[in-house]
Scaffold this motif. Structure first.
Motif: not given
Length: 174
Positions: A59-60, A65-66, A84-87, A94-95
């Motif tokens: 869950r980082d 995102t990276q 991205a969906a998980e982030a 988060c933009p």
């Protein structure tokens, strides 16, 4: 509390370095490592580095995102969309994750859905983005120049989508 120690489990030092040997790596080292990979367009290396880290830190938000960014740069829009969906499930505001998610949708031909994410992002403006939870000083560290790039790129995607959307799109002036 000792210097460098933290009580938040999600902020514990990552236990891998570039060679994937066990040792603590702080966020600054990871950013530098990922910048080196990005400068050399070594997106597979980013992914190979992130995957074992996510095993211990699923869950980082920053790692996800990276990963999304790496898949997006490889033009693997499905992979980018997953990361991205998980982030976004962790940090919806988060933009950067919103931007990658929208662009992955656009890459997969889901233009209308992509625009639904890009419109509010553009409307927020630079100041809001840099002062968000993912703004300057956060793990994502979206500073003014990065926020300008995000908004400019979002506007570019919107402009490319306008002919496809025809009269369905009424884009507000910002």
């Amino acid at each position: 509390m000792e210097k460098g120690k933290t009580t938040d489990a999600s902020r514990q030092p990552v236990r891998y370095n570039r060679n994937r040997t066990k040792r603590a790596v702080d966020i600054r080292e990871l950013r530098a490592m990922f910048r080196d990979f990005a400068d050399n367009e070594e997106w597979d290396e980013v992914i190979k580095t992130i995957q074992p880290m996510l095993m211990s830190r699923p869950r980082d938000h920053w790692l996800l995102t990276q990963g999304a960014l790496a898949y997006y740069q490889k033009k693997d829009y499905s992979g980018a969309l997953v990361y991205a969906a998980e982030a976004l499930t962790i940090e919806f505001a988060c933009p950067l994750a919103q931007f990658i998610f929208a662009n992955a949708l656009a890459g997969l031909g889901e233009t209308k859905d992509a625009l639904e994410f890009l419109e509010p992002l553009i409307g927020k403006g630079v100041r809001h983005i840099t002062h968000s939870r993912c703004g300057e000083g956060s793990d994502c560290n979206i500073n003014t120049s990065r926020a300008i790039i995000l908004i400019t790129e979002a506007r570019r995607v919107v402009s490319l989508a306008m002919p496809e959307m025809g009269n369905l799109l009424r884009w507000p002036a910002h």
